[in-house]
Write a protein that holds these residues in place. Structure first.
Motif, PDB file in Angstrom:
ATOM      1  N   ALA A  38     -16.493  -2.327  31.340  1.00 33.35           N
ATOM      2  CA  ALA A  38     -16.483  -1.474  30.139  1.00 33.35           C
ATOM      3  C   ALA A  38     -15.134  -1.562  29.437  1.00 33.35           C
ATOM      4  O   ALA A  38     -15.066  -1.536  28.198  1.00 33.35           O
ATOM      5  N   TYR A  39     -14.064  -1.671  30.209  1.00 25.65           N
ATOM      6  CA  TYR A  39     -12.739  -1.894  29.625  1.00 25.65           C
ATOM      7  C   TYR A  39     -12.741  -3.180  28.785  1.00 25.65           C
ATOM      8  O   TYR A  39     -12.169  -3.224  27.696  1.00 25.65           O
ATOM      9  N   LEU A  63     -10.085   4.097  25.752  1.00 29.77           N
ATOM     10  CA  LEU A  63      -9.386   2.847  25.437  1.00 29.77           C
ATOM     11  C   LEU A  63      -9.798   2.340  24.066  1.00 29.77           C
ATOM     12  O   LEU A  63      -8.945   1.921  23.265  1.00 29.77           O
ATOM     13  N   SER A  64     -11.082   2.351  23.761  1.00 26.48           N
ATOM     14  CA  SER A  64     -11.566   1.885  22.474  1.00 26.48           C
ATOM     15  C   SER A  64     -10.940   2.664  21.325  1.00 26.48           C
ATOM     16  O   SER A  64     -10.487   2.090  20.326  1.00 26.48           O
ATOM     17  N   ALA A  67      -6.410  -7.447  29.588  1.00 23.19           N
ATOM     18  CA  ALA A  67      -6.338  -7.774  31.017  1.00 23.19           C
ATOM     19  C   ALA A  67      -6.625  -6.507  31.808  1.00 23.19           C
ATOM     20  O   ALA A  67      -6.657  -5.402  31.252  1.00 23.19           O
ATOM     21  N   LEU A  68      -6.832  -6.685  33.110  1.00 31.03           N
ATOM     22  CA  LEU A  68      -7.106  -5.553  33.996  1.00 31.03           C
ATOM     23  C   LEU A  68      -6.053  -5.469  35.094  1.00 31.03           C
ATOM     24  O   LEU A  68      -5.559  -6.492  35.584  1.00 31.03           O
ATOM     25  N   SER A  69      -5.736  -4.266  35.484  1.00 37.98           N
ATOM     26  CA  SER A  69      -4.919  -4.015  36.665  1.00 37.98           C
ATOM     27  C   SER A  69      -5.760  -3.162  37.599  1.00 37.98           C
ATOM     28  O   SER A  69      -6.307  -2.142  37.176  1.00 37.98           O
ATOM     29  N   ILE A  70      -5.885  -3.602  38.843  1.00 39.14           N
ATOM     30  CA  ILE A  70      -6.702  -2.854  39.803  1.00 39.14           C
ATOM     31  C   ILE A  70      -5.859  -2.505  41.021  1.00 39.14           C
ATOM     32  O   ILE A  70      -5.340  -3.389  41.710  1.00 39.14           O
ATOM     33  N   ARG A 120     -18.068  -9.329  37.198  1.00 45.65           N
ATOM     34  CA  ARG A 120     -18.561  -8.540  36.079  1.00 45.65           C
ATOM     35  C   ARG A 120     -17.665  -8.601  34.840  1.00 45.65           C
ATOM     36  O   ARG A 120     -17.951  -7.962  33.832  1.00 45.65           O
ATOM     37  N   THR A 121     -16.568  -9.339  34.926  1.00 46.94           N
ATOM     38  CA  THR A 121     -15.644  -9.431  33.801  1.00 46.94           C
ATOM     39  C   THR A 121     -14.977 -10.800  33.764  1.00 46.94           C
ATOM     40  O   THR A 121     -14.773 -11.424  34.809  1.00 46.94           O
ATOM     41  N   SER A 122     -14.648 -11.246  32.560  1.00 44.44           N
ATOM     42  CA  SER A 122     -13.935 -12.519  32.406  1.00 44.44           C
ATOM     43  C   SER A 122     -12.443 -12.299  32.183  1.00 44.44           C
ATOM     44  O   SER A 122     -11.687 -13.264  32.024  1.00 44.44           O
ATOM     45  N   LEU A 123     -12.007 -11.043  32.171  1.00 46.58           N
ATOM     46  CA  LEU A 123     -10.596 -10.752  31.953  1.00 46.58           C
ATOM     47  C   LEU A 123      -9.760 -11.129  33.173  1.00 46.58           C
ATOM     48  O   LEU A 123     -10.238 -11.063  34.314  1.00 46.58           O
TER      49      LEU A 123
END
Length: 263
Positions: A80-81, A254-255, A88-91, A111-114
C-alpha cells in the motif's frame, strides 16, 4: 531503563540473539541459501530519481513509545505504501524492542517492487546473509555501534552480497566511519542514547557530509515543509515511520503527505 542505556542494552541483546539464531541455522546453512538469488533493486538509484524520496517505514513499536501499531500487517502496508507513492521501504526486523521480524521482509518482498532496507542493529556478517536471503536490497549500518574498521568490513561484505549500504551518523565525530563501500549516508535525527528527536541535527550536519554520497535524513520528520527544506540542504532520502504508522491508514497518510509536497 535509563535513557543512556537503551542503545547499549539493544546491542548487547542483539549479539545474544544472533548466537541463538546461529544455533538454529548455521552460517554454512545460510550461505548455501545465497545461490541464485535475485539481484538487488538499487535504493540509491530510486531515491536519486525520485521527486519526493520518501522511505516509508514499517514499524510496530519503539523503545521510547512502546506500541505504535501492534496489529500492523506486512502483507498489506508495504504494498500500500508503494501504491501511495513511496520511493523505498524500511522494515524493522528487531523483535524485542521494535516488534518486527525477518518474516516481515519475506512477507512484503513478493508484494512490492520497491527496494527494501533491512533496518536493524547490524553487527555481524550473519545478519547481512539473513538480509540477502529474505529479499532485502539494502542494510543499515549504525556508526555509533561499530568501530570505523568494523563498519568498513561490514560494508564491504554487504557489497559482496550485492546489498547496498546506508550508513547512519548522528554527529560530526562519526564522519570517519564513511568509507568507499557506503552507498548512502544517513543522519539520524533521533539520538540513539535517549531516543529524543531533533530534525535540526540534519541541518547542522548538512554542510559537513560528503557531497558524493546520496544523503538521507532519518526520523522526526512529520511536515512536508521540513522535507522541502531538507531537499534544499542537499538531502534526497527521507525516512519516515511513526508519522504514518501511528495513523489508522498509514498508506493514506503517506499519500496525503506526498500530495502536500507537490508545488
Amino acid at each position: 531503563m535509563k535513557e543512556q542505556d537503551i542503545l547499549q542494552t539493544i546491542v548487547a541483546h542483539k549479539r545474544i540473539e544472533i548466537k541463538q539464531q546461529e544455533e538454529v541455522v548455521s552460517m554454512t546453512q545460510l550461505e548455501n541459501l545465497l545461490e541464485d538469488l535475485a539481484p538487488c533493486v538499487s535504493m540509491k538509484q530510486r531515491l536519486a530519481a525520485s521527486p519526493t524520496g520518501i522511505i516509508a517505514e514499517f514499524k510496530r513499536r519503539s523503545p521510547s513509545k512502546d506500541w505504535i501499531n501492534r496489529e500492523a500487517d506486512a502483507a498489506l502496508i508495504p504494498p500500500a505504501y508503494e501504491q501511495a507513492g513511496a520511493s523505498a521501504l524500511s522494515i524493522l526486523t528487531d523483535e524485542r524492542f521494535f516488534g518486527g521480524t525477518l518474516k516481515d521482509i519475506r512477507t512484503a518482498r513478493p508484494r512490492t517492487s520497491l527496494p527494501i532496507l533491512r533496518k536493524d542493529f547490524t553487527v555481524s556478517r550473519y545478519q547481512l546473509c539473513q538480509a540477502k536471503v529474505t529479499g532485502s536490497d539494502a542494510v543499515l549500518l549504525i556508526a555509533s555501534v561499530l568501530s570505523a574498521e568494523e563498519c568498513r568490513t561490514l560494508a564491504r561484505q554487504a557489497h559482496e552480497l550485492q546489498l547496498e549500504v546506508l550508513l547512519e551518523l548522528h554527529d560530526e565525530a562519526e564522519l570517519g566511519h564513511v568509507n568507499e563501500f557506503v552507498d548512502m549516508v544517513g543522519v539520524n535525527n533521533r539520538h540513539l542514547g535517549t531516543f529524543r528527536t531533533d530534525v535540526e541535527t540534519s541541518f547542522r550536519l548538512a554542510d559537513r557530509l560528503p557531497k558524493d554520497f546520496l544523503l538521507v535524513s532519518e526520523s522526526g520528520i512529520s511536515q512536508p515543509e521540513t522535507v522541502r527544506q531538507l531537499r534544499e540542504a542537499g538531502f534526497r532520502g527521507f525516512l519516515m515511520g511513526e508519522a504514518f504508522m501511528k495513523t489508522a491508514d498509514p498508506a493514506a497518510t503517506l499519500s496525503g503527505f506526498i500530495k502536500a509536497l507537490q508545488p
